[in-house]
Write a protein that holds these residues in place. Structure first.
Motif, PDB file in Angstrom:
ATOM      1  N   PRO A   1       0.809  -1.232   0.000  1.00  0.00           N
ATOM      2  CA  PRO A   1       0.000   0.000   0.000  1.00  0.00           C
ATOM      3  C   PRO A   1       0.840   1.279   0.000  1.00  0.00           C
ATOM      4  CG  PRO A   1      -0.807  -1.571   1.636  1.00  0.00           C
ATOM      5  CD  PRO A   1       0.518  -2.081   1.178  1.00  0.00           C
ATOM      6  N   VAL A   2       2.165   1.168   0.177  1.00  0.00           N
ATOM      7  CA  VAL A   2       3.031   2.344   0.248  1.00  0.00           C
ATOM      8  C   VAL A   2       3.430   2.785  -1.165  1.00  0.00           C
ATOM      9  CG1 VAL A   2       5.206   3.264   1.121  1.00  0.00           C
ATOM     10  CG2 VAL A   2       3.924   1.577   2.462  1.00  0.00           C
ATOM     11  N   PRO A   3       3.227   4.062  -1.531  1.00  0.00           N
ATOM     12  CA  PRO A   3       3.632   4.540  -2.864  1.00  0.00           C
ATOM     13  C   PRO A   3       5.149   4.450  -3.012  1.00  0.00           C
ATOM     14  CG  PRO A   3       2.120   6.075  -1.816  1.00  0.00           C
ATOM     15  CD  PRO A   3       2.533   5.105  -0.757  1.00  0.00           C
ATOM     16  N   PRO A   4       5.656   3.944  -4.132  1.00  0.00           N
ATOM     17  CA  PRO A   4       7.097   3.836  -4.332  1.00  0.00           C
ATOM     18  C   PRO A   4       7.715   5.198  -4.634  1.00  0.00           C
ATOM     19  CG  PRO A   4       5.962   3.163  -6.310  1.00  0.00           C
ATOM     20  CD  PRO A   4       4.896   3.409  -5.276  1.00  0.00           C
ATOM     21  N   PRO A   5       8.939   5.467  -4.151  1.00  0.00           N
ATOM     22  CA  PRO A   5       9.589   6.742  -4.461  1.00  0.00           C
ATOM     23  C   PRO A   5      10.002   6.843  -5.919  1.00  0.00           C
ATOM     24  CG  PRO A   5      11.097   5.288  -3.298  1.00  0.00           C
ATOM     25  CD  PRO A   5       9.760   4.615  -3.270  1.00  0.00           C
TER      26      PRO A   5
END
Length: 333
Positions: free
Chosen positions: A260-264
């Protein structure tokens, strides 16, 4: 109020502005989104009953057809910056665009605007760019009079680009210059993009045209990072990052994208950065639609100030030691 316009992807960064522009033009707007609960606030952008929210997924032809019932015009803004779960480039940019065009033709829709991107190219190394080109081709095949809109990177209060690097500047002593920071961009204001879509949709003379939208200035990646640091009043190192190294970091981002974490950063985004993102002067742009491009310097300060130390009330860095970084990358005590 007159024609009914169905807007797919109307709850996003660009979509919200498009819905507002269409409503102000006196059109009835049906916003078709996957999750209706996140779009309820859009009703406030128009008069009572002017904006309707419906559930639709452009991967599902039946739901697309339902969303287009009774509509005279259609705007497709659906797209993703990276793949996650079932939200794949091919299923949204290519197959989804085809689904919308086919359903629009079957429903008797007379005007269609398809959102693409500068750099859309069937031969590109980037899957994002390839599928954007495939979507354009599918729309043109089915709906020759459709208007294609290709913006450069879009800036505004909720953008993904400048906010991302401004956040990074608050946490890191350095900002990366991917590929050396030489890639050129022509940032375009989200409000201008929305106005362009609204005008292209309403003007019959725009039928069949492809517009490439850029702002008044062409800036390198390095110059954009310098602008971020200037507006956030932070002193950070600008570190050149070769494409090979950036791709390795992007590989980690590809793994993060499955969470669920947006990738950098992703490997596909690195591939996109290998090519300039500047409007083709041989294609019509904002001026052809009667829109004067908004300068980035006129808007960026209005939302990047919150990344300064103290936010809106931050002191300039020369008066605030906590905002400074010495040659070693450390903040002075």
């Amino acid at each position: 109020m007159q024609d009914l316009v169905t807007v797919f992807g109307g709850s996003g960064f660009v979509g919200t502005q498009v819905v507002r522009a269409l409503a102000r033009a006196g059109l009835r707007v049906r916003v078709a989104v996957r999750r209706t609960n996140v779009a309820e606030g859009l009703r406030l952008l128009g008069d009572v009953g002017q904006i309707q929210i419906v559930q639709a997924n452009i991967r599902n032809p039946e739901s697309v057809a339902r969303a287009l019932e009774g509509a005279q015009a259609c705007v497709n803004l659906v797209g993703v910056l990276y793949e996650a779960g079932r939200q794949k480039f091919a299923s949204l940019h290519a197959m989804g665009a085809r689904n919308v065009a086919e359903a629009a033709r079957a429903a008797g829709v007379t005007r269609l605007v398809q959102m693409s991107a500068i750099g859309a190219d069937a031969q590109s190394e980037s899957k994002y760019a390839r599928t954007k080109a495939e979507g354009e081709a599918a729309v043109r095949e089915i709906f020759p009079d459709a208007v294609i809109i290709r913006p450069s990177i879009v800036f505004g209060p909720e953008d993904d680009f400048f906010n991302r690097f401004a956040r990074m500047a608050t946490l890191s002593p350095a900002l990366p210059l991917i590929g050396g920071g030489k890639t050129r961009f022509q940032p375009v204001y989200v409000g201008d993009v929305a106005q362009a879509i609204a005008r292209a949709l309403r003007d019959p003379a725009c039928a069949g045209q492809t517009y490439e939208l850029g702002g008044p200035a062409v800036l390198t990646f390095r110059e954009l990072m310098e602008l971020v640091l200037e507006e956030t009043q932070r002193r950070r190192f600008l570190v050149p990052l070769p494409f090979a190294v950036a791709r390795a970091i992007g590989g980690v981002g590809d793994l993060i994208a499955a969470t669920p974490v947006p990738p950098p950063l992703t490997t596909d985004q690195v591939a996109q950065l290998k090519r300039d993102n500047v409007a083709n002067p041989d294609l019509p742009g904002l001026e052809a639609l009667g829109i004067r491009p908004t300068a980035i310097e006129a808007v960026l300060p209005s939302y990047l100030y919150r990344y300064r130390l103290g936010g809106q009330f931050a002191e300039p860095p020369e008066n605030n030691p906590a905002a400074q970084v010495d040659e070693s990358g450390r903040t002075p005590a």
